[in-house]
Design an enzyme around this catalytic site. Structure first.
Site, PDB file in Angstrom:
ATOM      1  N   SER A  50      29.694  55.124  -2.804  1.00  0.00           N
ATOM      2  CA  SER A  50      28.475  54.513  -3.325  1.00  0.00           C
ATOM      3  C   SER A  50      27.245  55.072  -2.636  1.00  0.00           C
ATOM      4  O   SER A  50      26.135  54.846  -3.073  1.00  0.00           O
ATOM      5  CB  SER A  50      28.534  52.993  -3.143  1.00  0.00           C
ATOM      6  OG  SER A  50      28.904  52.677  -1.825  1.00  0.00           O
TER       7      SER A  50
ATOM      8  N   HIS B  63      31.018  57.011  -9.931  1.00  0.00           N
ATOM      9  CA  HIS B  63      30.811  55.722  -9.256  1.00  0.00           C
ATOM     10  C   HIS B  63      30.992  54.567 -10.231  1.00  0.00           C
ATOM     11  O   HIS B  63      30.225  54.406 -11.168  1.00  0.00           O
ATOM     12  CB  HIS B  63      29.412  55.703  -8.623  1.00  0.00           C
ATOM     13  CG  HIS B  63      29.140  54.480  -7.821  1.00  0.00           C
ATOM     14  ND1 HIS B  63      27.930  53.847  -7.817  1.00  0.00           N
ATOM     15  CD2 HIS B  63      29.941  53.758  -7.000  1.00  0.00           C
ATOM     16  CE1 HIS B  63      27.993  52.797  -7.023  1.00  0.00           C
ATOM     17  NE2 HIS B  63      29.201  52.718  -6.518  1.00  0.00           N
TER      18      HIS B  63
ATOM     19  N   GLU C  12      28.486  55.866 -13.042  1.00  0.00           N
ATOM     20  CA  GLU C  12      27.477  56.861 -12.686  1.00  0.00           C
ATOM     21  C   GLU C  12      28.198  58.182 -12.434  1.00  0.00           C
ATOM     22  O   GLU C  12      29.094  58.253 -11.575  1.00  0.00           O
ATOM     23  CB  GLU C  12      26.724  56.438 -11.421  1.00  0.00           C
ATOM     24  CG  GLU C  12      25.774  55.279 -11.654  1.00  0.00           C
ATOM     25  CD  GLU C  12      25.083  54.794 -10.384  1.00  0.00           C
ATOM     26  OE1 GLU C  12      23.883  54.509 -10.447  1.00  0.00           O
ATOM     27  OE2 GLU C  12      25.748  54.700  -9.336  1.00  0.00           O
TER      28      GLU C  12
ATOM     29  N   ASN D 104      22.490  51.343  -7.066  1.00  0.00           N
ATOM     30  CA  ASN D 104      22.322  50.790  -5.721  1.00  0.00           C
ATOM     31  C   ASN D 104      20.936  51.060  -5.152  1.00  0.00           C
ATOM     32  O   ASN D 104      20.451  50.311  -4.311  1.00  0.00           O
ATOM     33  CB  ASN D 104      23.403  51.321  -4.775  1.00  0.00           C
ATOM     34  CG  ASN D 104      24.728  50.609  -4.979  1.00  0.00           C
ATOM     35  OD1 ASN D 104      24.771  49.504  -5.512  1.00  0.00           O
ATOM     36  ND2 ASN D 104      25.813  51.241  -4.576  1.00  0.00           N
TER      37      ASN D 104
HETATM   38  N1  3HC Z   1      40.092  41.690 -13.831  1.00  0.00           N
HETATM   39  C1  3HC Z   1      39.506  41.640 -12.632  1.00  0.00           C
HETATM   40  N2  3HC Z   1      38.643  40.681 -12.274  1.00  0.00           N
HETATM   41  C2  3HC Z   1      38.325  39.761 -13.190  1.00  0.00           C
HETATM   42  C3  3HC Z   1      38.894  39.760 -14.480  1.00  0.00           C
HETATM   43  C4  3HC Z   1      39.824  40.760 -14.782  1.00  0.00           C
HETATM   44  N3  3HC Z   1      40.466  40.815 -15.934  1.00  0.00           N
HETATM   45  N4  3HC Z   1      38.372  38.727 -15.182  1.00  0.00           N
HETATM   46  C5  3HC Z   1      37.523  38.078 -14.351  1.00  0.00           C
HETATM   47  N5  3HC Z   1      37.430  38.740 -13.165  1.00  0.00           N
HETATM   48  C6  3HC Z   1      36.956  38.166 -11.927  1.00  0.00           C
HETATM   49  C7  3HC Z   1      35.627  37.833 -11.449  1.00  0.00           C
HETATM   50  O1  3HC Z   1      35.048  38.717 -10.661  1.00  0.00           O
HETATM   51  C8  3HC Z   1      35.940  36.518 -10.677  1.00  0.00           C
HETATM   52  O2  3HC Z   1      36.846  36.596  -9.570  1.00  0.00           O
HETATM   53  P1  3HC Z   1      37.853  35.415  -9.024  1.00  0.00           P
HETATM   54  O3  3HC Z   1      38.649  34.803 -10.139  1.00  0.00           O
HETATM   55  O4  3HC Z   1      38.773  36.124  -8.112  1.00  0.00           O
HETATM   56  O5  3HC Z   1      36.997  34.402  -8.341  1.00  0.00           O
HETATM   57  C9  3HC Z   1      36.605  35.839 -11.695  1.00  0.00           C
HETATM   58  O6  3HC Z   1      37.427  36.873 -12.157  1.00  0.00           O
HETATM   59  C10 3HC Z   1      35.604  35.161 -12.537  1.00  0.00           C
HETATM   60  O7  3HC Z   1      36.040  35.277 -13.771  1.00  0.00           O
HETATM   61  P2  3HC Z   1      35.319  34.494 -14.922  1.00  0.00           P
HETATM   62  O8  3HC Z   1      36.181  34.636 -16.126  1.00  0.00           O
HETATM   63  O9  3HC Z   1      34.976  33.090 -14.468  1.00  0.00           O
HETATM   64  O10 3HC Z   1      33.923  35.217 -15.028  1.00  0.00           O
HETATM   65  P3  3HC Z   1      33.456  36.242 -16.117  1.00  0.00           P
HETATM   66  O11 3HC Z   1      34.594  37.111 -16.537  1.00  0.00           O
HETATM   67  O12 3HC Z   1      32.723  35.485 -17.146  1.00  0.00           O
HETATM   68  O13 3HC Z   1      32.388  37.146 -15.296  1.00  0.00           O
HETATM   69  C11 3HC Z   1      31.722  38.822 -13.796  1.00  0.00           C
HETATM   70  C12 3HC Z   1      32.653  37.638 -14.044  1.00  0.00           C
HETATM   71  C13 3HC Z   1      32.017  39.932 -14.803  1.00  0.00           C
HETATM   72  C14 3HC Z   1      32.027  39.311 -12.393  1.00  0.00           C
HETATM   73  C15 3HC Z   1      30.194  38.410 -13.959  1.00  0.00           C
HETATM   74  O14 3HC Z   1      29.921  37.317 -13.142  1.00  0.00           O
HETATM   75  C16 3HC Z   1      29.243  39.540 -13.596  1.00  0.00           C
HETATM   76  O15 3HC Z   1      28.946  40.396 -14.389  1.00  0.00           O
HETATM   77  N6  3HC Z   1      28.732  39.536 -12.328  1.00  0.00           N
HETATM   78  C17 3HC Z   1      27.895  40.615 -11.792  1.00  0.00           C
HETATM   79  C18 3HC Z   1      28.765  41.710 -11.275  1.00  0.00           C
HETATM   80  C19 3HC Z   1      27.969  42.891 -10.767  1.00  0.00           C
HETATM   81  O16 3HC Z   1      26.759  42.919 -10.712  1.00  0.00           O
HETATM   82  N7  3HC Z   1      28.716  43.918 -10.361  1.00  0.00           N
HETATM   83  C20 3HC Z   1      28.138  45.096  -9.783  1.00  0.00           C
HETATM   84  C21 3HC Z   1      28.159  44.980  -8.313  1.00  0.00           C
HETATM   85  S1  3HC Z   1      27.410  46.373  -7.518  1.00  0.00           S
HETATM   86  C22 3HC Z   1      28.668  47.474  -7.363  1.00  0.00           C
HETATM   87  O17 3HC Z   1      29.797  47.246  -7.709  1.00  0.00           O
HETATM   88  C23 3HC Z   1      28.308  48.784  -6.747  1.00  0.00           C
HETATM   89  C24 3HC Z   1      28.900  48.984  -5.398  1.00  0.00           C
HETATM   90  O18 3HC Z   1      28.678  50.295  -4.987  1.00  0.00           O
HETATM   91  C25 3HC Z   1      28.336  48.017  -4.374  1.00  0.00           C
END
Ligand code: 3HC
Length: 284
Positions: free
Chosen positions: A120, A141, A153, A191
């Site tokens: 990243s 990425h 990316e 990022n």
């Molecule tokens: N596989 C994997 N994880 C899953 C999944 C699947 N099939 N379905 C859901 N998830 C995950 C979620 O992350 C969360 O984890 P948990 O159960 O372990 O607590 C849970 O499952 C929540 O599921 P929900 O069904 O309640 O939630 P949604 O599916 O409606 O949405 C989300 C979850 C897609 C994570 C949404 O909240 C979202 O878009 N959040 C923002 C995520 C974001 O911004 N990501 C980018 C981060 S920055 C990055 O990655 C860059 C790096 O370099 C830092």
């Protein structure tokens, strides 16, 4: 090069297992490599859990689930990726460890194969320069959770060929993702914007502007973000955010990228977010 049909993924952690799953879901044969058996098993269980979630949500049938899982071969030997057209490295963010892996991949892979890093923030060209194929090295990425987030990316270094970029764009689309092109500078596009935003949210909390709950609600309800900044910090990992901020600050010397004291102290306290059970919120 011709179409990418088989993919090697090095590293079975959060990003690596998500990438392996996403490739298998798109019908590609995948070799998932991790040097130790225990983290490899954990990665394979995470894939099983994620596929189960898709089945529960009615997005995947049991037959498709079984076929997807069967396309992933788990291995503890890097040489098992030798027949792959593309290898995506998603191991620890450490230049020395990554460099050693890139050298090894360069030895075992066929001359046409592309090597990508999911880093990243590290310099992609530094890894590319250690291989005899810098034109076939790029950044790829992905975003967390990989099976869900639509963006990839594609990071073009000063040595990456246009042919490689085109192949990676086609590959990303095959995965059902939307690729964007970025230059090889720390943070790339997302990022570079996201991290200063998250750091600024921490500064506002330090300053006492509002509670973390109100800041989170503000961004979710006022801007339609799926998570507020503190929920997202806990989700990404405070250590990961701190690490990226340090690299970006080191490169750009921009005060917006400097880690606020509270972030550093939370990392030192082991409050890393969801993965440690406690971050800005409690997940016990
Ligand atoms: N596989 C994997 N994880 C899953 C999944 C699947 N099939 N379905 C859901 N998830 C995950 C979620 O992350 C969360 O984890 P948990 O159960 O372990 O607590 C849970 O499952 C929540 O599921 P929900 O069904 O309640 O939630 P949604 O599916 O409606 O949405 C989300 C979850 C897609 C994570 C949404 O909240 C979202 O878009 N959040 C923002 C995520 C974001 O911004 N990501 C980018 C981060 S920055 C990055 O990655 C860059 C790096 O370099 C830092």
């Amino acid at each position: 090069m011709s179409e990418i049909r088989s993919v090697g993924v090095c590293g079975a952690g959060l990003m690596g297992n998500g990438i392996a799953q996403t490739c298998a879901s798109a019908g590609l044969d995948v070799v998932l490599v991790e040097l130790e058996q225990a983290p490899l098993d954990r990665g394979m269980s995470a894939i099983a859990k994620s596929l189960d979630k898709f089945v529960e949500k009615g997005k995947l049938s049991q037959t498709e689930r079984a076929a997807t899982a069967a396309r992933i071969k788990a291995s503890t030997d890097v040489a098992d990726v030798k027949a792959c057209d593309l290898v995506i490295e998603a191991i620890v963010e450490n230049v020395e460890v990554k460099t050693a892996l890139f050298r090894r991949l360069d030895e075992v892979l066929a001359p046409h194969a592309i090597i990508c890093t999911n880093t990243s923030s590290l310099c992609v060209i530094e890894l590319a320069a250690k291989t005899k194929r810098p034109d076939k090295v790029a950044g790829l990425h992905f975003f967390n959770p990989v099976p869900i987030m639509k963006l990839v990316e594609v990071v073009k270094t000063i040595a990456t060929s246009q042919e490689t970029v085109d192949a990676l764009f086609a590959f990303s689309k095959k995965l059902g993702k939307e690729p964007i092109l970025a230059r090889d500078t720390p943070g790339f596009v997302v990022n570079r914007l996201l991290v200063p935003y998250l750091l600024y949210a921490i500064r506002l909390l330090e300053e006492g502007l509002a509670s973390k709950e109100d800041i989170d609600n503000g961004m979710k309800l006022g801007c339609g973000y799926p998570m507020g900044p503190f929920e997202l910090l806990d989700f990404v990992g405070l250590d990961t955010t701190y690490y990226i901020a340090e690299i970006m600050f080191d490169e750009f010397k921009d005060p917006m990228m400097a880690a606020p004291p509270l972030l550093k102290r939370m990392v030192l306290a082991g409050r890393l977010g969801r993965k440690s059970g406690k971050g800005f919120y409690d997940y016990a």
